[in-house]
Design a protein around this motif. Structure first.
Motif, PDB file in Angstrom:
ATOM      1  N   ILE A 190      39.195  42.277  37.032  1.00  0.00           N
ATOM      2  CA  ILE A 190      39.855  43.508  37.487  1.00  0.00           C
ATOM      3  C   ILE A 190      40.469  43.271  38.857  1.00  0.00           C
ATOM      4  O   ILE A 190      41.616  43.640  39.110  1.00  0.00           O
ATOM      5  CB  ILE A 190      38.868  44.694  37.503  1.00  0.00           C
ATOM      6  CG1 ILE A 190      38.532  45.100  36.066  1.00  0.00           C
ATOM      7  CG2 ILE A 190      39.445  45.874  38.283  1.00  0.00           C
ATOM      8  CD1 ILE A 190      37.426  46.130  35.945  1.00  0.00           C
ATOM      9  N   ARG A 191      39.724  42.645  39.751  1.00  0.00           N
ATOM     10  CA  ARG A 191      40.239  42.349  41.092  1.00  0.00           C
ATOM     11  C   ARG A 191      41.462  41.434  41.016  1.00  0.00           C
ATOM     12  O   ARG A 191      42.474  41.672  41.675  1.00  0.00           O
ATOM     13  CB  ARG A 191      39.175  41.689  41.956  1.00  0.00           C
ATOM     14  CG  ARG A 191      39.720  41.315  43.351  1.00  0.00           C
ATOM     15  CD  ARG A 191      38.691  40.584  44.188  1.00  0.00           C
ATOM     16  NE  ARG A 191      37.676  41.531  44.596  1.00  0.00           N
ATOM     17  CZ  ARG A 191      36.382  41.235  44.716  1.00  0.00           C
ATOM     18  NH1 ARG A 191      35.950  40.029  44.462  1.00  0.00           N
ATOM     19  NH2 ARG A 191      35.532  42.149  45.109  1.00  0.00           N
ATOM     20  N   ARG A 192      41.393  40.396  40.182  1.00  0.00           N
ATOM     21  CA  ARG A 192      42.504  39.454  40.062  1.00  0.00           C
ATOM     22  C   ARG A 192      43.757  40.166  39.548  1.00  0.00           C
ATOM     23  O   ARG A 192      44.850  39.999  40.102  1.00  0.00           O
ATOM     24  CB  ARG A 192      42.132  38.303  39.117  1.00  0.00           C
ATOM     25  CG  ARG A 192      43.183  37.203  39.069  1.00  0.00           C
ATOM     26  CD  ARG A 192      42.933  36.233  37.941  1.00  0.00           C
ATOM     27  NE  ARG A 192      43.212  36.820  36.645  1.00  0.00           N
ATOM     28  CZ  ARG A 192      44.431  37.053  36.163  1.00  0.00           C
ATOM     29  NH1 ARG A 192      45.501  36.754  36.876  1.00  0.00           N
ATOM     30  NH2 ARG A 192      44.605  37.586  34.962  1.00  0.00           N
ATOM     31  N   LEU A 193      43.583  40.979  38.510  1.00  0.00           N
ATOM     32  CA  LEU A 193      44.720  41.709  37.952  1.00  0.00           C
ATOM     33  C   LEU A 193      45.286  42.706  38.957  1.00  0.00           C
ATOM     34  O   LEU A 193      46.504  42.841  39.095  1.00  0.00           O
ATOM     35  CB  LEU A 193      44.303  42.445  36.677  1.00  0.00           C
ATOM     36  CG  LEU A 193      44.020  41.573  35.461  1.00  0.00           C
ATOM     37  CD1 LEU A 193      43.342  42.393  34.373  1.00  0.00           C
ATOM     38  CD2 LEU A 193      45.285  40.920  34.951  1.00  0.00           C
ATOM     39  N   ARG A 194      44.405  43.421  39.645  1.00  0.00           N
ATOM     40  CA  ARG A 194      44.847  44.403  40.640  1.00  0.00           C
ATOM     41  C   ARG A 194      45.674  43.731  41.720  1.00  0.00           C
ATOM     42  O   ARG A 194      46.768  44.195  42.061  1.00  0.00           O
ATOM     43  CB  ARG A 194      43.624  45.089  41.268  1.00  0.00           C
ATOM     44  CG  ARG A 194      43.986  46.051  42.391  1.00  0.00           C
ATOM     45  CD  ARG A 194      42.759  46.721  42.985  1.00  0.00           C
ATOM     46  NE  ARG A 194      41.809  45.815  43.593  1.00  0.00           N
ATOM     47  CZ  ARG A 194      41.949  45.236  44.794  1.00  0.00           C
ATOM     48  NH1 ARG A 194      43.032  45.450  45.515  1.00  0.00           N
ATOM     49  NH2 ARG A 194      41.005  44.451  45.277  1.00  0.00           N
ATOM     50  N   ARG A 195      45.173  42.640  42.247  1.00  0.00           N
ATOM     51  CA  ARG A 195      45.900  41.936  43.312  1.00  0.00           C
ATOM     52  C   ARG A 195      47.220  41.360  42.812  1.00  0.00           C
ATOM     53  O   ARG A 195      48.223  41.390  43.526  1.00  0.00           O
ATOM     54  CB  ARG A 195      45.021  40.825  43.892  1.00  0.00           C
ATOM     55  CG  ARG A 195      43.890  41.368  44.738  1.00  0.00           C
ATOM     56  CD  ARG A 195      43.027  40.257  45.266  1.00  0.00           C
ATOM     57  NE  ARG A 195      42.023  40.755  46.190  1.00  0.00           N
ATOM     58  CZ  ARG A 195      41.049  40.015  46.679  1.00  0.00           C
ATOM     59  NH1 ARG A 195      40.923  38.734  46.341  1.00  0.00           N
ATOM     60  NH2 ARG A 195      40.176  40.547  47.507  1.00  0.00           N
ATOM     61  N   SER A 196      47.227  40.833  41.584  1.00  0.00           N
ATOM     62  CA  SER A 196      48.462  40.242  41.053  1.00  0.00           C
ATOM     63  C   SER A 196      49.547  41.301  40.852  1.00  0.00           C
ATOM     64  O   SER A 196      50.733  40.986  40.846  1.00  0.00           O
ATOM     65  CB  SER A 196      48.197  39.505  39.740  1.00  0.00           C
ATOM     66  OG  SER A 196      47.965  40.408  38.683  1.00  0.00           O
TER      67      SER A 196
END
Length: 67
Positions: A10-16
């Motif tokens: 979730i963090r990776r997708l949010r940041r991307s």
């Protein structure tokens, strides 16, 4: 599925997507809840995971096959 894996993704997708935690969780959950999810301290309910997946433009199943 491990809550840590879901949270990290979730963090990776949010940041991307260039979203802040506040932007991602607006009208879904509290920012503090999203922070705990991303840290792997708690697992999101099915409803919260579904709403987050919609906002991140992935299917909810994505988090279960990503593992």
């Amino acid at each position: 599925m491990c809550s840590n894996v879901v949270g990290k993704e979730i963090r990776r997708l949010r940041r991307s997507r260039g979203l802040t935690q506040t932007e991602l969780c607006k009208n879904i959950c509290d920012q503090s809840m999203l922070s705990k999810i991303e840290k792997g301290e708690t697992f999101p309910s099915a409803n919260i995971l579904y709403q987050l997946s919609l906002r991140l433009n992935v299917s909810m199943e994505y988090f279960f096959i990503k593992q």
